[in-house]
Design a protein around this motif. Structure first.
Motif, PDB file in Angstrom:
ATOM      1  N   HIS A   1      -6.018  27.300  73.371  1.00 34.18           N
ATOM      2  CA  HIS A   1      -5.605  27.451  71.990  1.00 34.18           C
ATOM      3  C   HIS A   1      -4.911  28.799  71.822  1.00 34.18           C
ATOM      4  CE1 HIS A   1      -8.500  24.210  71.743  1.00 34.18           C
ATOM      5  NE2 HIS A   1      -8.078  23.935  70.529  1.00 34.18           N
TER       6      HIS A   1
ATOM      7  N   LEU B   1     -12.461  22.860  64.635  1.00 35.47           N
ATOM      8  CA  LEU B   1     -12.611  23.382  65.993  1.00 35.47           C
ATOM      9  C   LEU B   1     -14.078  23.388  66.418  1.00 35.47           C
ATOM     10  CD1 LEU B   1     -10.102  26.354  65.740  1.00 35.47           C
ATOM     11  CD2 LEU B   1      -9.867  24.388  67.264  1.00 35.47           C
TER      12      LEU B   1
ATOM     13  N   ALA C   1      -5.065  19.760  73.864  1.00 35.63           N
ATOM     14  CA  ALA C   1      -5.589  21.007  73.297  1.00 35.63           C
ATOM     15  C   ALA C   1      -4.772  22.208  73.726  1.00 35.63           C
ATOM     16  CB  ALA C   1      -7.046  21.195  73.719  1.00 35.63           C
TER      17      ALA C   1
ATOM     18  N   TRP D   1     -12.963  26.425  72.679  1.00 41.01           N
ATOM     19  CA  TRP D   1     -11.644  26.809  72.197  1.00 41.01           C
ATOM     20  C   TRP D   1     -11.420  28.312  72.129  1.00 41.01           C
ATOM     21  CZ3 TRP D   1     -11.323  29.519  67.530  1.00 41.01           C
ATOM     22  CH2 TRP D   1     -12.490  29.521  66.758  1.00 41.01           C
TER      23      TRP D   1
END
Length: 399
Positions: free
Chosen positions: A392, A379, A189, A386
């Motif tokens: 991210h 997401l 991620a 996130w």
């Protein structure tokens, strides 16, 4: 100021202002956990005297248990903050807009340690030990050595790599790591881009044009070094004839970059062997020749969105071929610190900005716009945090 002060009520945009009064929210965790931890870190970093310790104690008590107090009338910026905060003084810190309360916290912290005072602590950056420790770390050494491997890489690949390094360098934000560990680089991620307009950025800066690029810096240390390396690439490969690097005029948000931090980073680069040393030397000469210029403006430490920027700063951005805004705080100020629909067009939220603008940001707060619905759905269904974890990132461009 016209911000609303109750969560869930918005203005004509329909998007509520982010406050810190919702239990479990990211904004509340910053006010309730990160700020007290930072006060302790600053206290431990310097041999302050009784006056500073008493002031830090008072600030800690006020921010956790009390109400927002105005600056003393003798402070040089009392009138400015009195205007900005007239709706919020006397309220809980949690009930003011998050952008405003964060900004005011840092102003009050500087006041507590005597940064603006007439005494011996005047002008002493309370965050300098944290910034400089980063530059001495093994991680920076490793990153600088890695530059040698880029020498034989095709220019387009090198440009992409340096842009990514500048983007992900934002994970080095010291304020972010006060209360959370740095994201694991090996995690899948950690390389996730939720939006990527990199191609548009390079289209705006073709090699050989007499472009002027404005770069609004975010953090010092490990983030500023890759930013400077990207600036060198823009100048060396003639994507820009001049780069103007905009910095904070005084300490802000722990690790935000000032002129002194640029000097520290350039010394770190020039003292390194190989490609890093060559880059540092070119940047040093570029400053002397005017190809690279550093500027500061009080607005960069204001609790206001860029939509409220003063005319002189608007004029500077208007004269740039492209303005690149680095980091999370600049993004919040660019699009507005509100709970937007994440699919709201980035172009709409930045239509007011004078000229083409690009945002390079790792996500460390709730604000985000410009996502494709399919991306947002994936997401949201992933189960990962996130929006606020720094795992991210995005590159968004409005021509």
């Amino acid at each position: 100021m016209t911000e609303t002060t109750t969560r869930g009520s918005g203005d004509a945009t329909g998007a509520p202002v982010i406050l810190g009064n919702e239990p479990g929210s990211f904004a509340r965790s910053v006010l309730a956990e990160r700020h007290p931890a930072l006060i302790q870190q600053v206290r431990d970093a310097f041999p302050y005297g009784p006056r500073q310790h008493e002031a830090l104690d008072a600030l800690l008590d006020e921010t956790t248990n009390g109400v927002i107090e105005p600056l003393s009338p003798v402070e040089h910026d009392h009138e400015r903050w009195a205007n900005w905060g007239r709706e919020y003084f006397g309220r809980s810190w949690y009930d003011a807009p998050f952008l405003w309360s964060e900004s005011y916290f840092y102003r009050r912290l500087l006041g507590a340690v005597g940064y603006f005072g007439a005494g011996p602590w005047r002008g002493v950056d309370p965050f300098a030990p944290f910034k400089r420790a980063e530059l001495r770390g093994d991680a920076v050494e490793e990153e600088l050595r890695a530059l040698d491997a880029l020498a034989g890489v095709p220019l387009d690949e090198r440009a992409a790599a340096l842009l990514q390094a500048s983007l992900w360098g934002n994970r080095a934000d010291l304020g972010f790591r006060v209360s959370a560990g740095e994201p694991a680089v090996g995690d899948a991620a950690a390389s996730a881009l939720v939006a990527d307009d990199s191609a548009s950025l390079w289209d705006l800066l073709p090699a050989g044009n007499s472009s002027t690029v404005a770069v609004v810096a975010d953090n010092a240390g490990r983030e500023l070094i890759p930013d400077l390396i990207l600036v060198d690439h823009l100048l060396e490969q003639r994507h820009a004839e001049q780069v103007v690097l905009h910095l904070k005029p005084h300490p802000y948000y722990v690790s935000d970059a000032m002129t002194a931090d640029v000097v520290d980073c350039l010394r770190r680069l020039t003292g390194a062997p190989g490609a890093a040393g060559a880059i540092g030397g070119r940047l040093w000469k570029a400053l002397a020749a005017g190809g690279l210029e550093v500027r500061t403006h009080p607005f960069f430490c204001a609790p206001l969105p860029y939509e409220d920027m003063p005319d002189d700063l608007r004029g500077e951005f208007e004269g740039a071929t492209l303005t690149i805004l680095k980091g999370d705080l600049n993004y919040r100020r660019l699009v507005g610190d509100r709970l937007w629909d994440a699919t709201a067009p980035f172009a709409d939220r930045t239509a007011y900005f004078p000229g083409a603008v690009a945002a390079l940001r790792t996500l460390k707060s709730d604000v985000v716009v410009g996502l494709e619905k399919a991306t947002l759905d994936a997401l949201e269904q992933s189960g990962v945090v996130w929006r606020t974890s720094g795992t991210h990132a995005l590159v968004q461009v409005r021509r």
